[in-house]
Design a protein around this motif. Structure first.
Motif, PDB file in Angstrom:
ATOM      1  N   ILE A 134      55.465  39.910  52.480  1.00 52.92           N
ATOM      2  CA  ILE A 134      55.468  38.629  52.867  1.00 52.92           C
ATOM      3  C   ILE A 134      57.037  38.300  52.977  1.00 52.92           C
ATOM      4  O   ILE A 134      57.885  38.348  52.192  1.00 52.92           O
ATOM      5  N   ASN A 135      57.154  37.425  54.091  1.00 51.77           N
ATOM      6  CA  ASN A 135      58.766  37.020  54.048  1.00 51.77           C
ATOM      7  C   ASN A 135      58.848  35.580  53.531  1.00 51.77           C
ATOM      8  O   ASN A 135      57.933  34.669  53.802  1.00 51.77           O
ATOM      9  N   LEU A 136      59.675  35.620  52.622  1.00 51.43           N
ATOM     10  CA  LEU A 136      59.648  34.275  51.849  1.00 51.43           C
ATOM     11  C   LEU A 136      60.569  33.261  52.492  1.00 51.43           C
ATOM     12  O   LEU A 136      60.453  31.990  51.983  1.00 51.43           O
ATOM     13  N   SER A 137      61.085  33.338  53.504  1.00 50.47           N
ATOM     14  CA  SER A 137      61.857  32.350  54.573  1.00 50.47           C
ATOM     15  C   SER A 137      60.782  31.290  55.113  1.00 50.47           C
ATOM     16  O   SER A 137      59.823  31.629  55.359  1.00 50.47           O
ATOM     17  N   ASP A 138      61.238  30.108  54.938  1.00 51.14           N
ATOM     18  CA  ASP A 138      60.451  28.922  55.445  1.00 51.14           C
ATOM     19  C   ASP A 138      60.912  28.581  56.656  1.00 51.14           C
ATOM     20  O   ASP A 138      60.789  27.376  57.313  1.00 51.14           O
ATOM     21  N   ASN A 139      61.869  29.387  57.467  1.00 51.02           N
ATOM     22  CA  ASN A 139      62.423  28.998  58.840  1.00 51.02           C
ATOM     23  C   ASN A 139      61.202  28.808  59.699  1.00 51.02           C
ATOM     24  O   ASN A 139      61.515  27.904  60.738  1.00 51.02           O
ATOM     25  N   LEU A 140      60.111  29.681  59.774  1.00 49.59           N
ATOM     26  CA  LEU A 140      59.263  29.547  60.662  1.00 49.59           C
ATOM     27  C   LEU A 140      57.810  29.159  60.324  1.00 49.59           C
ATOM     28  O   LEU A 140      56.919  29.170  60.850  1.00 49.59           O
ATOM     29  N   LYS A 141      57.772  29.031  59.217  1.00 53.39           N
ATOM     30  CA  LYS A 141      56.425  28.334  58.513  1.00 53.39           C
ATOM     31  C   LYS A 141      56.810  27.476  57.208  1.00 53.39           C
ATOM     32  O   LYS A 141      57.948  27.770  56.619  1.00 53.39           O
ATOM     33  N   PRO A 142      55.908  26.645  56.942  1.00 48.14           N
ATOM     34  CA  PRO A 142      56.300  25.785  55.462  1.00 48.14           C
ATOM     35  C   PRO A 142      56.352  26.406  54.242  1.00 48.14           C
ATOM     36  O   PRO A 142      55.453  27.436  54.325  1.00 48.14           O
ATOM     37  N   PHE A 143      56.835  26.235  53.314  1.00 48.10           N
ATOM     38  CA  PHE A 143      57.117  26.821  52.088  1.00 48.10           C
ATOM     39  C   PHE A 143      55.827  26.792  51.390  1.00 48.10           C
ATOM     40  O   PHE A 143      55.566  27.858  50.577  1.00 48.10           O
ATOM     41  N   ALA A 144      55.033  25.741  51.661  1.00 47.51           N
ATOM     42  CA  ALA A 144      53.536  25.592  50.851  1.00 47.51           C
ATOM     43  C   ALA A 144      52.929  26.910  51.416  1.00 47.51           C
ATOM     44  O   ALA A 144      52.044  27.489  50.687  1.00 47.51           O
ATOM     45  N   LEU A 145      52.967  27.367  52.768  1.00 48.01           N
ATOM     46  CA  LEU A 145      52.029  28.408  53.115  1.00 48.01           C
ATOM     47  C   LEU A 145      52.883  29.619  52.525  1.00 48.01           C
ATOM     48  O   LEU A 145      52.051  30.574  52.080  1.00 48.01           O
ATOM     49  N   VAL A 146      54.004  29.790  51.976  1.00 52.04           N
ATOM     50  CA  VAL A 146      54.530  31.132  51.472  1.00 52.04           C
ATOM     51  C   VAL A 146      53.944  31.158  50.030  1.00 52.04           C
ATOM     52  O   VAL A 146      53.298  31.873  49.598  1.00 52.04           O
ATOM     53  N   GLU A 147      53.757  29.842  49.337  1.00 48.98           N
ATOM     54  CA  GLU A 147      53.505  29.816  48.018  1.00 48.98           C
ATOM     55  C   GLU A 147      52.065  30.290  48.050  1.00 48.98           C
ATOM     56  O   GLU A 147      51.509  31.100  47.042  1.00 48.98           O
ATOM     57  N   GLN A 148      51.089  29.715  49.200  1.00 49.91           N
ATOM     58  CA  GLN A 148      49.660  29.950  49.033  1.00 49.91           C
ATOM     59  C   GLN A 148      49.444  31.643  49.153  1.00 49.91           C
ATOM     60  O   GLN A 148      48.777  32.140  48.364  1.00 49.91           O
ATOM     61  N   ARG A 149      50.412  32.199  50.221  1.00 50.08           N
ATOM     62  CA  ARG A 149      50.198  33.694  50.316  1.00 50.08           C
ATOM     63  C   ARG A 149      50.634  34.303  49.081  1.00 50.08           C
ATOM     64  O   ARG A 149      49.936  35.639  48.843  1.00 50.08           O
ATOM     65  N   VAL A 150      51.712  34.195  48.543  1.00 51.57           N
ATOM     66  CA  VAL A 150      52.092  34.979  47.530  1.00 51.57           C
ATOM     67  C   VAL A 150      50.990  34.732  46.385  1.00 51.57           C
ATOM     68  O   VAL A 150      50.527  35.797  45.608  1.00 51.57           O
ATOM     69  N   LEU A 151      50.308  33.663  46.010  1.00 53.50           N
ATOM     70  CA  LEU A 151      49.358  33.404  45.057  1.00 53.50           C
ATOM     71  C   LEU A 151      48.160  34.302  45.277  1.00 53.50           C
ATOM     72  O   LEU A 151      47.654  34.884  44.540  1.00 53.50           O
ATOM     73  N   ALA A 152      47.643  34.034  46.648  1.00 52.42           N
ATOM     74  CA  ALA A 152      46.695  34.769  46.981  1.00 52.42           C
ATOM     75  C   ALA A 152      46.762  36.238  46.940  1.00 52.42           C
ATOM     76  O   ALA A 152      45.581  37.008  46.543  1.00 52.42           O
ATOM     77  N   ALA A 153      47.891  36.827  47.142  1.00 53.48           N
ATOM     78  CA  ALA A 153      48.141  38.347  47.184  1.00 53.48           C
ATOM     79  C   ALA A 153      48.243  38.870  45.875  1.00 53.48           C
ATOM     80  O   ALA A 153      47.690  39.916  45.503  1.00 53.48           O
ATOM     81  N   ALA A 154      48.825  38.135  44.975  1.00 51.18           N
ATOM     82  CA  ALA A 154      48.896  38.568  43.525  1.00 51.18           C
ATOM     83  C   ALA A 154      47.658  38.308  42.944  1.00 51.18           C
ATOM     84  O   ALA A 154      47.270  39.227  42.207  1.00 51.18           O
ATOM     85  N   GLN A 155      46.938  37.426  43.131  1.00 56.74           N
ATOM     86  CA  GLN A 155      45.528  37.440  42.387  1.00 56.74           C
ATOM     87  C   GLN A 155      44.739  38.563  43.003  1.00 56.74           C
ATOM     88  O   GLN A 155      43.729  38.686  42.272  1.00 56.74           O
ATOM     89  N   ALA A 156      44.837  38.834  44.168  1.00 55.25           N
ATOM     90  CA  ALA A 156      44.022  39.975  44.670  1.00 55.25           C
ATOM     91  C   ALA A 156      44.538  41.417  44.334  1.00 55.25           C
ATOM     92  O   ALA A 156      43.739  42.348  44.644  1.00 55.25           O
TER      93      ALA A 156
END
Length: 247
Positions: A134-156
């Motif tokens: 996961i790229n944690l930069s929010d230059n090309l996507k909102p940080f809310a999406l970063v948070e969603q992906r981090v949490l989903a991947a960790a929970q999986a």
């Protein structure tokens, strides 16, 4: 003169990790296009034109490279690591999609060793089972999406590889990522900070999630987070191939 374009990965830093395929393309090129620090890694020679540019002009860079190739030049667009991992290969095809006339050019993508894999090799085998990058930069996507992906991947139950964790412009976001991980992972979860891997400035630090602080990361750091089964063996850390990863 028949032009062509290659998008090449220069690897994580050490010249020994440059693939022979990429070395051969660089030796045949008339033009090198890329972000300034990456272009600077290419040895200058007579007949080779270097085109360094800023870090946030990927599409302009891709169009420039395509125009050069269309004019008959032999062009190599350079990225660090692998060009298909958060790098220029995708930007190039985005430019081709916008201008279909470029689709007939002789284009090739030349893989390289990513910082993520170089760091994992230095540490042992922390990505030995399923993992998510996961790229944690929010230059090309909102940080809310970063948070969603981090949490989903960790929970999986995935092991995690984080690119671009923390910068001067984004000093607080990695702290939020650590909070998300602490919400769903045990405090003893192993987390590795691999900075400037394969260069003279390399540093490796392995701590538990409870011990991790945001200041351990910067833009030259790849952060690798183990899953629930990742463990130490001697000076190494590894994730068993049979790991379940969810606790």
């Amino acid at each position: 003169m028949s032009g062509w374009l290659a998008v090449a990965g220069l690897g994580p830093g050490d010249a020994a990790l440059l693939t022979p395929e990429v070395s051969e393309a660089l030796s045949r090129a008339t033009d090198i296009v890329g972000y300034g620090p990456y272009v600077a890694r290419v040895v200058a020679r007579p007949g080779l034109v270097l085109h360094p540019s800023d870090n946030r002009v990927e599409l302009d860079r891709a169009r420039h490279a395509l125009e050069l190739a269309a004019a008959g030049r032999r062009v190599v667009v350079v990225s660090s690591g692998d060009p298909g991992v958060f790098a220029m290969a995708s930007a190039l095809f985005e430019a081709v999609e916008a201008e279909p006339r470029f689709a007939t050019l002789d284009i090739s993508i030349l893989p390289g060793i990513t910082a993520m894999l170089a760091a994992a090799a230095r540490l042992g085998a922390p990505l030995g089972h399923d993992f998510a990058a996961i790229n944690l930069s929010d230059n090309l996507k909102p940080f809310a999406l970063v948070e969603q992906r981090v949490l989903a991947a960790a929970q999986a139950g995935f092991a995690l590889a984080f690119y671009n964790p923390r910068s001067v412009a984004r000093p607080h976001q990695f702290a939020r990522v650590l909070e998300l991980l602490r919400d769903c992972c045990e405090p003893g979860r192993l987390i590795a900070f691999a900075r400037a891997v394969t260069t003279a400035q390399e540093s490796l630090q392995v701590v538990t999630l409870a011990e991790a602080v945001p200041e351990m990361a910067n833009m030259r750091t790849v952060v690798l987070v183990g899953n629930a089964d990742t463990r130490r063996v001697g000076r190494w850390i590894y994730t068993p191939r049979s790991a379940g990863g969810v606790r």
